[in-house]
Scaffold this motif. Structure first.
Motif, PDB file in Angstrom:
ATOM      1  N   LEU A  83       8.885   4.198  -1.094  1.00 13.50           N
ATOM      2  CA  LEU A  83       8.730   3.334  -0.071  1.00 13.50           C
ATOM      3  C   LEU A  83       8.003   3.750  -0.439  1.00 13.50           C
ATOM      4  CD1 LEU A  83      11.042   4.565   3.104  1.00 13.50           C
ATOM      5  CD2 LEU A  83      11.949   2.579   0.441  1.00 13.50           C
ATOM      6  N   ALA A  84       6.651   1.880  -0.103  1.00 12.56           N
ATOM      7  CA  ALA A  84       5.905   1.433   0.571  1.00 12.56           C
ATOM      8  C   ALA A  84       5.186   0.797   1.306  1.00 12.56           C
ATOM      9  CB  ALA A  84       5.331  -0.012  -0.487  1.00 12.56           C
ATOM     10  N   CYS A  85       4.549   0.997   1.924  1.00 10.97           N
ATOM     11  CA  CYS A  85       4.387  -0.425   3.570  1.00 10.97           C
ATOM     12  C   CYS A  85       3.738  -1.544   2.870  1.00 10.97           C
ATOM     13  CB  CYS A  85       3.223   0.223   4.109  1.00 10.97           C
ATOM     14  SG  CYS A  85       1.549   0.970   3.478  1.00 10.97           S
ATOM     15  N   LEU A  86       3.409  -2.702   3.611  1.00 11.91           N
ATOM     16  CA  LEU A  86       2.865  -3.493   3.847  1.00 11.91           C
ATOM     17  C   LEU A  86       1.170  -3.469   3.031  1.00 11.91           C
ATOM     18  CD1 LEU A  86       5.403  -5.929   5.332  1.00 11.91           C
ATOM     19  CD2 LEU A  86       4.853  -5.829   3.093  1.00 11.91           C
ATOM     20  N   LYS A  87       0.512  -4.766   3.248  1.00 13.53           N
ATOM     21  CA  LYS A  87      -0.461  -4.613   2.390  1.00 13.53           C
ATOM     22  C   LYS A  87      -1.895  -5.671   3.247  1.00 13.53           C
ATOM     23  CE  LYS A  87      -4.367  -4.847  -1.223  1.00 13.53           C
ATOM     24  NZ  LYS A  87      -4.202  -4.042  -2.648  1.00 13.53           N
ATOM     25  N   ASN A  88      -2.084  -6.243   4.400  1.00 11.12           N
ATOM     26  CA  ASN A  88      -2.944  -7.608   4.578  1.00 11.12           C
ATOM     27  C   ASN A  88      -4.250  -7.284   3.714  1.00 11.12           C
ATOM     28  OD1 ASN A  88      -4.188  -9.373   6.187  1.00 11.12           O
ATOM     29  ND2 ASN A  88      -4.117  -7.942   8.453  1.00 11.12           N
ATOM     30  N   VAL A  89      -3.890  -8.661   2.662  1.00 13.44           N
ATOM     31  CA  VAL A  89      -5.036  -9.404   2.181  1.00 13.44           C
ATOM     32  C   VAL A  89      -5.885 -10.415   2.639  1.00 13.44           C
ATOM     33  CG1 VAL A  89      -4.107  -8.015  -0.169  1.00 13.44           C
ATOM     34  CG2 VAL A  89      -3.324 -10.757   0.562  1.00 13.44           C
ATOM     35  N   GLU A  96       0.721  -1.361   0.119  1.00 12.20           N
ATOM     36  CA  GLU A  96      -0.241   0.074  -0.230  1.00 12.20           C
ATOM     37  C   GLU A  96       1.075   1.319  -0.167  1.00 12.20           C
ATOM     38  OE1 GLU A  96      -3.079   0.363   0.098  1.00 12.20           O
ATOM     39  OE2 GLU A  96      -4.720  -1.562   0.948  1.00 12.20           O
ATOM     40  N   THR A  97       0.472   2.139  -0.560  1.00 10.67           N
ATOM     41  CA  THR A  97       0.659   3.549  -0.539  1.00 10.67           C
ATOM     42  C   THR A  97       1.226   3.854   1.140  1.00 10.67           C
ATOM     43  OG1 THR A  97      -1.360   4.606  -0.675  1.00 10.67           O
ATOM     44  CG2 THR A  97       0.135   4.524  -2.515  1.00 10.67           C
ATOM     45  N   CYS A  98       2.662   4.384   1.689  1.00  8.97           N
ATOM     46  CA  CYS A  98       2.665   5.447   2.509  1.00  8.97           C
ATOM     47  C   CYS A  98       3.423   6.628   2.582  1.00  8.97           C
ATOM     48  CB  CYS A  98       3.761   3.830   3.827  1.00  8.97           C
ATOM     49  SG  CYS A  98       5.310   4.592   2.604  1.00  8.97           S
ATOM     50  N   GLU A  99       2.762   7.497   3.762  1.00  2.22           N
ATOM     51  CA  GLU A  99       3.422   8.481   3.954  1.00  2.22           C
ATOM     52  C   GLU A  99       4.152   9.457   4.906  1.00  2.22           C
ATOM     53  OE1 GLU A  99      -0.265  10.441   4.298  1.00  2.22           O
ATOM     54  OE2 GLU A  99      -0.422  10.285   6.985  1.00  2.22           O
ATOM     55  N   LYS A 113       9.853   9.315  10.361  1.00  3.43           N
ATOM     56  CA  LYS A 113       9.416   8.222  10.518  1.00  3.43           C
ATOM     57  C   LYS A 113       7.794   7.658   8.765  1.00  3.43           C
ATOM     58  CE  LYS A 113       9.017   7.575  15.319  1.00  3.43           C
ATOM     59  NZ  LYS A 113       8.031   8.094  16.561  1.00  3.43           N
ATOM     60  N   ILE A 114       7.412   7.021   8.665  1.00  3.04           N
ATOM     61  CA  ILE A 114       6.478   6.367   7.591  1.00  3.04           C
ATOM     62  C   ILE A 114       5.003   5.854   8.664  1.00  3.04           C
ATOM     63  CG2 ILE A 114       7.690   6.633   5.502  1.00  3.04           C
ATOM     64  CD1 ILE A 114       8.075   4.367   5.200  1.00  3.04           C
ATOM     65  N   ARG A 115       4.433   5.744   7.528  1.00  2.62           N
ATOM     66  CA  ARG A 115       3.091   5.077   8.475  1.00  2.62           C
ATOM     67  C   ARG A 115       1.942   4.893   7.276  1.00  2.62           C
ATOM     68  NH1 ARG A 115      -0.789  10.000  11.755  1.00  2.62           N
ATOM     69  NH2 ARG A 115      -1.015  11.399   9.499  1.00  2.62           N
ATOM     70  N   PRO A 116       0.846   4.224   6.593  1.00  2.72           N
ATOM     71  CA  PRO A 116       0.271   3.591   5.213  1.00  2.72           C
ATOM     72  C   PRO A 116      -0.592   4.769   5.496  1.00  2.72           C
ATOM     73  CG  PRO A 116       0.219   2.145   7.830  1.00  2.72           C
ATOM     74  CD  PRO A 116       1.052   2.683   7.635  1.00  2.72           C
ATOM     75  N   CYS A 117      -1.136   5.293   4.630  1.00  2.55           N
ATOM     76  CA  CYS A 117      -1.915   6.422   4.157  1.00  2.55           C
ATOM     77  C   CYS A 117      -3.520   5.926   3.938  1.00  2.55           C
ATOM     78  CB  CYS A 117      -1.721   6.667   2.451  1.00  2.55           C
ATOM     79  SG  CYS A 117       0.168   7.847   1.832  1.00  2.55           S
ATOM     80  N   HIS A 118      -3.398   5.263   3.823  1.00  2.23           N
ATOM     81  CA  HIS A 118      -5.114   4.561   4.285  1.00  2.23           C
ATOM     82  C   HIS A 118      -5.461   3.637   5.383  1.00  2.23           C
ATOM     83  CE1 HIS A 118      -6.035   5.969  -0.122  1.00  2.23           C
ATOM     84  NE2 HIS A 118      -5.127   5.264   0.026  1.00  2.23           N
ATOM     85  N   ARG A 119      -5.667   4.231   6.533  1.00  2.00           N
ATOM     86  CA  ARG A 119      -5.226   4.200   8.198  1.00  2.00           C
ATOM     87  C   ARG A 119      -6.841   3.626   8.669  1.00  2.00           C
ATOM     88  NH1 ARG A 119      -2.431   7.862   7.714  1.00  2.00           N
ATOM     89  NH2 ARG A 119      -3.014   8.600   9.153  1.00  2.00           N
ATOM     90  N   GLY A 120      -6.983   3.390   9.568  1.00  3.13           N
ATOM     91  CA  GLY A 120      -8.570   3.409  10.381  1.00  3.13           C
ATOM     92  C   GLY A 120      -9.228   2.144  10.318  1.00  3.13           C
ATOM     93  N   MET A 121     -10.395   1.937  10.810  1.00  3.05           N
ATOM     94  CA  MET A 121     -10.856   0.745  10.902  1.00  3.05           C
ATOM     95  C   MET A 121     -11.292  -0.239   9.243  1.00  3.05           C
ATOM     96  SD  MET A 121     -14.546  -0.170  12.724  1.00  3.05           S
ATOM     97  CE  MET A 121     -15.874   0.362  12.233  1.00  3.05           C
ATOM     98  N   TRP A 122     -10.796   0.170   8.418  1.00  2.36           N
ATOM     99  CA  TRP A 122     -11.217  -0.334   6.988  1.00  2.36           C
ATOM    100  C   TRP A 122      -9.883  -0.949   7.033  1.00  2.36           C
ATOM    101  CZ3 TRP A 122     -14.671  -3.071   8.155  1.00  2.36           C
ATOM    102  CH2 TRP A 122     -16.389  -3.221   9.866  1.00  2.36           C
ATOM    103  N   GLY A 123      -8.655  -0.138   7.274  1.00  2.00           N
ATOM    104  CA  GLY A 123      -7.350   0.051   6.344  1.00  2.00           C
ATOM    105  C   GLY A 123      -6.734  -1.150   6.375  1.00  2.00           C
ATOM    106  N   LYS A 124      -6.150  -1.546   5.052  1.00  4.30           N
ATOM    107  CA  LYS A 124      -5.046  -2.655   4.944  1.00  4.30           C
ATOM    108  C   LYS A 124      -3.911  -2.113   5.059  1.00  4.30           C
ATOM    109  CE  LYS A 124      -8.603  -4.474   1.517  1.00  4.30           C
ATOM    110  NZ  LYS A 124      -8.603  -5.766   0.799  1.00  4.30           N
TER     111      LYS A 124
END
Length: 599
Positions: free
Chosen positions: A276-282, A223-226, A247-258
């Motif tokens: 860089l990218a972050c991982l995605k939980n599929v 996933e993209t990060c910021e 520091k970096i974190r996923p762009c899409h967070r919250g209860m439904w963020g992967k």
């Protein structure tokens, strides 16, 4: 300033030889030849160095959590890859800044990675705090039964692969002379087509790292990060190539963020894009989240004690106490309010805040009593939800107060107690515990403060008993803080703004005992029954509009030192909520109910 390094020496960086020689960084590991310093200067600089941060640990060891499927098992399957948290590090390179000897950062290589797992990048943190961090190590796993795991392979390409090369993105080396060891070199993995890099490699030698040092991840598993928090800034008028570490974190967070945080860092110069990218939980079943029994164990182990101000008169209560003692439901266009059932069963459910309904205090002699709350009945209302792709659990704890008192304005040397500004009926505030699903360890707490807030790492919390932290609730406004003191919401430098005073007192609520779990959507239907009042999406108080300008005119008129300030200048320093607002809404109407915290 990304420069491709295609040869072992020279690098073709003529411009760097001027810029890097002026960088205002002191390398603690020795590379003083980079700066052309005398022996006397080197000795003086060495004395300025600070020791490496000591590892942080919670006051008590973690207990054995109740049995469950995947929570606190040490590993989490994200689909085609399995990850674990690495929290043991070996320092590689460290620096302090000439203009501020207390600041600086250390870069770490993860160590103790189990066989079959691979590093995804290095870790970095400031030197002025204990060592508390992680990076993820990963391995590819065979796809299990698709129906059981809720995912399937989408390509024949491996999930993980080695980089094809490295690019040197920054260094403290000025490339003069023959001695280059112990300078800092920052390397970005170059990925094969269809793959993403997760983090950098840092060395103290000019030669490229081994291609075995890290792994890259297939793009569809990322996933993209910021960038979200500055760790290190190397910048001055004399530097041709400034440098920042974030520091970096996923762009899409919250209860439904992967998006899954890898724990690595981003470094850049002017104009560099985040590469860089972050991982995605599929793996959609979120098997690492705690079950209900484990949630209760976590709350009982970590539940903070909430302290209210010593002379606080607007204390919390339970929602049912508020209803039972005369709270009224009003509908637009109707003169009289309707009594509310103790469970809130006659409140309008669902929909959005359309302004058609609001709750108010009783209109009889109970009004004053209800306004001051009832701390004996108070309890914390708990919402449990996935965070960072289900690798963490957020336990949001909501506090209800029947009334929010008037604000105190700090203007220079004057504390001005407002008569009405800031007050409203029905105050909802919260704080959020973030726990690692790898171990069950408390990682940080979010302290909500009016329209914003802050994440505070576990090392910076104040603990009252075992691993239970303290949350300080501000006088009248009930904003949450990690430490006692007098906080100014506005300009700290000018001491102009709304005051939040917090201190320990005999008024407190122990959330490890007095709590009610009101929502945990990930557990599925029927596990947690949401109370009726939680479905009320309208306002918990009537709309109020304040003449804030009139109050400020009174303050400014008695402060000659501020005559150069216009009313408009000062208005900009205050939270918008002081000017008046619609009645506050309940927890489920807030953005952070499904989204991530602000901060």
């Amino acid at each position: 300033m990304n420069r491709d390094n295609s040869s072992a020496s020279g690098y073709g960086w003529d411009e760097i030889r001027v810029g890097m020689a002026a960088v205002m960084v002191i390398v603690r590991l020795g590379c003083f030849n980079c700066w052309g310093l005398s022996k006397k200067e080197k000795g003086r600089i060495s004395d300025l160095s600070s020791p490496e941060p000591e590892p942080f640990s919670l006051p008590l060891s973690l207990p054995k959590w109740p049995e469950g499927q995947g929570f606190a098992s040490g590993k989490i399957c994200l689909g085609e890859i399995e990850v674990l948290q690495i929290t043991k590090f070996e320092s590689v390179w460290s620096c302090i800044l000439l203009n501020d000897h207390k600041k600086g950062a250390t870069f770490y290589k993860p160590i103790g990675i189990p066989d079959g797992f691979f590093s995804l990048g290095y870790y970095c943190q400031p030197n002025d705090q204990p060592l508390q961090g992680f990076v993820l190590a990963a391995r590819e796993v065979a796809a299990p039964d698709a129906e059981a795991s809720h995912f399937c392979h989408t390509t024949e390409s491996p999930a993980l692969t080695k980089p094809v090369d490295y690019t040197l993105v920054w260094s403290t080396d000025d490339w003069n002379g023959d001695i280059h060891d112990a300078c800092g070199y920052f390397w970005l993995p170059q990925t094969p087509k269809g793959y993403k890099a997760m983090g950098y490699v840092v060395t103290t030698k000019p030669g490229k790292p081994s291609l075995e040092e890290v792994r890259c991840v297939r793009a569809d598993l990322t996933e993209t990060c910021e960038a979200n928090c500055l760790i290190l800034e190397v910048n001055s008028f004399s530097i041709k190539f400034p440098f920042w570490v974030w520091k970096i974190r996923p762009c899409h967070r919250g209860m439904w963020g992967k998006g899954v945080s890898v724990g690595t860092f981003f470094c850049c110069g002017f104009g560099d894009e985040l590469n860089l990218a972050c991982l995605k939980n599929v793996n959609l079943n979120l098997y690492a989240m705690p079950n209900l029994e484990q949630v209760h164990a976590l709350i009982k182990h970590y539940g903070p004690t909430v302290f209210f101000y010593p002379d606080e008169i607007y204390l919390p209560s339970s929602v049912s106490w508020f209803f039972k003692n005369g709270a009224l439901l009003y509908r637009k266009g109707e003169l009289y309010g309707e009594a509310i059932d103790a469970n809130g069963s006659n409140l309008p459910n669902g929909g959005t805040n359309d302004g058609e309904y609001w709750i108010d205090l009783p209109n009889d002699d109970r009004k004053s009593t209800v306004k001051h709350g009832n701390i004996e009945s108070a309890e914390l209302y708990v919402h449990v939800k996935p965070a960072l792709g289900g690798t963490f659990t957020d336990i949001a704890m909501w506090v209800f107060c029947p009334f929010n008192g008037p604000s105190t304005i700090d203007v220079g040397v004057l504390n001005y107690a407002c008569s009405r500004i800031g007050q409203h009926v029905g105050d909802w505030e919260h704080f959020t515990l973030r726990l690692s699903n790898f171990t069950g360890e408390l990682w940080s707490i979010y302290f909500s403060q009016h329209s914003g807030g802050e994440w505070v790492d576990a090392w910076n919390l104040e603990f009252i008993e075992g691993n239970k932290a303290i949350v300080y609730s501000s006088k009248h406004g009930h904003a949450s803080y990690p430490h006692p003191g007098n906080y100014v919401l506005g300009s700290e430098k000018l001491r102009i703004g709304a005051m939040d005073d917090v201190a320990r007192s005999n008024f407190y609520v122990d959330s490890s005992v007095k709590y009610q779990i009101v929502a945990a959507e990930y557990l599925g239907d029927g596990i947690v029954t949401e109370p009726c009042w939680l479905q009320y999406m309208r306002e918990w108080g009537p709309t109020i509009v304040y003449n804030f300008r009139l109050e400020l005119d009174k303050i400014i008129s008695i402060l000659p030192v501020l005559t150069s300030f216009t009313v408009e200048n000062i208005l900009d320093l205050f939270p918008m909520e002081l000017y008046g607002e619609e009645g506050p809404t309940g927890p489920k109407e807030k953005d952070n109910w499904e989204g991530d915290e602000i901060g």
